[in-house]
Design an enzyme around this catalytic site. Structure first.
Site: not given
Length: 262
Positions: A127-128, A131, A188
């Site tokens: 997920h990070e 980004h 997100e």
């Protein structure tokens, strides 16, 4: 006003781009500058936080990150990515992780108590990393600069008006509640979708992302109302992940399983 708009028009045209999911975005800050911001921030964090001495945990985090990174070119071939990545495990009890432009990944020891398996850790790190691949930091900074520019113009062209400050404050509140926070939630959600694909294609079970957020919900306190939060609430997030599972599981079944526990 006309001169100002003409002056920024080339920047807007140059900055128009698409994320790896195909969403249109405006990211005006040069990527070299974003990478410098990321590296400088990472150095500062390393000066402020002790690095973990738990070698077993450090190897696990490094292993998970390397497997995820190795799949980026195949999964998101159009994404701009750093040529090298640095992964650091911090001796911090907060359950958190982050990735920065310039190829910097930080994980806190506290996250390993919530992310209780390789798969769950991959859900967070993926997920990070997403980004960074989607240039969300650049987009957010561009947006922040845009909001401040609008407020500056309002102040510049309405001097002497008794209601100027009220208008300016109203625009500021309206901008942040109406644009910035929902936009951050869209980031997100996009990072969740990309991270899910990345972890699955790297051989991590995407179903464990759902368990991770159940763990997060159990470990966390009360959440703010979703429309005032930059993040989806846990229930919304879990539901969205469940809905994506049908398209993501085939990627996992085609990949080789990963074991970073050794």
């Amino acid at each position: 006003m006309r001169f100002f708009l003409l002056a920024i028009l080339p920047l807007l045209l140059v900055g128009c781009d698409q994320t790896p999911t195909g969403r249109d975005q405006l990211a005006l800050v040069p990527e070299s500058m974003m990478a410098d911001f990321g590296r400088q921030t990472f150095v500062q964090l390393q000066q402020q936080l002790p690095v973990s001495t738990d070698e077993s945990a450090r190897r696990k985090v490094q292993c998970v990150a390397e497997h995820l990174i190795s799949r980026i070119p195949a999964r998101f071939p159009g994404a701009t990515m750093p040529t090298t990545w640095e992964v650091v495990l911090f001796a911090d009890s907060t359950p958190n992780a982050f990735a920065l432009p310039g190829g910097k990944i930080g994980v806190n020891e506290g996250l390993l108590k919530v992310a209780q398996s390789d798969d769950q850790l991959a859900a967070v790190v993926g997920h990070e990393v997403a980004h960074v691949l989607a240039k969300h930091g650049n987009e957010r900074l561009t947006q922040e600069l845009g909001i401040k520019t609008v407020l500056f113009i309002v102040g510049l062209f309405s001097e002497g008006d008794a209601d100027t400050e009220n208008i300016r404050q109203a625009l500021g509140v309206g901008a942040y509640l109406g644009i910035a926070l929902p936009f951050s939630r869209s980031h997100e959600q996009e990072a969740d979708a990309m991270g899910l694909e990345l972890m699955a294609s790297a051989g991590f079970d995407p179903r464990q992302s759902i368990q991770l957020w159940r763990n997060m919900a159990a470990a966390g306190g009360a959440q703010p109302m979703e429309f005032l939060s930059t993040h989806p609430n846990h229930d919304s997030r879990i539901k969205a992940l469940e809905e994506r599972m049908g398209n993501t599981l085939p990627l996992y079944h085609q990949a080789s399983p990963v074991n970073c526990e050794r």
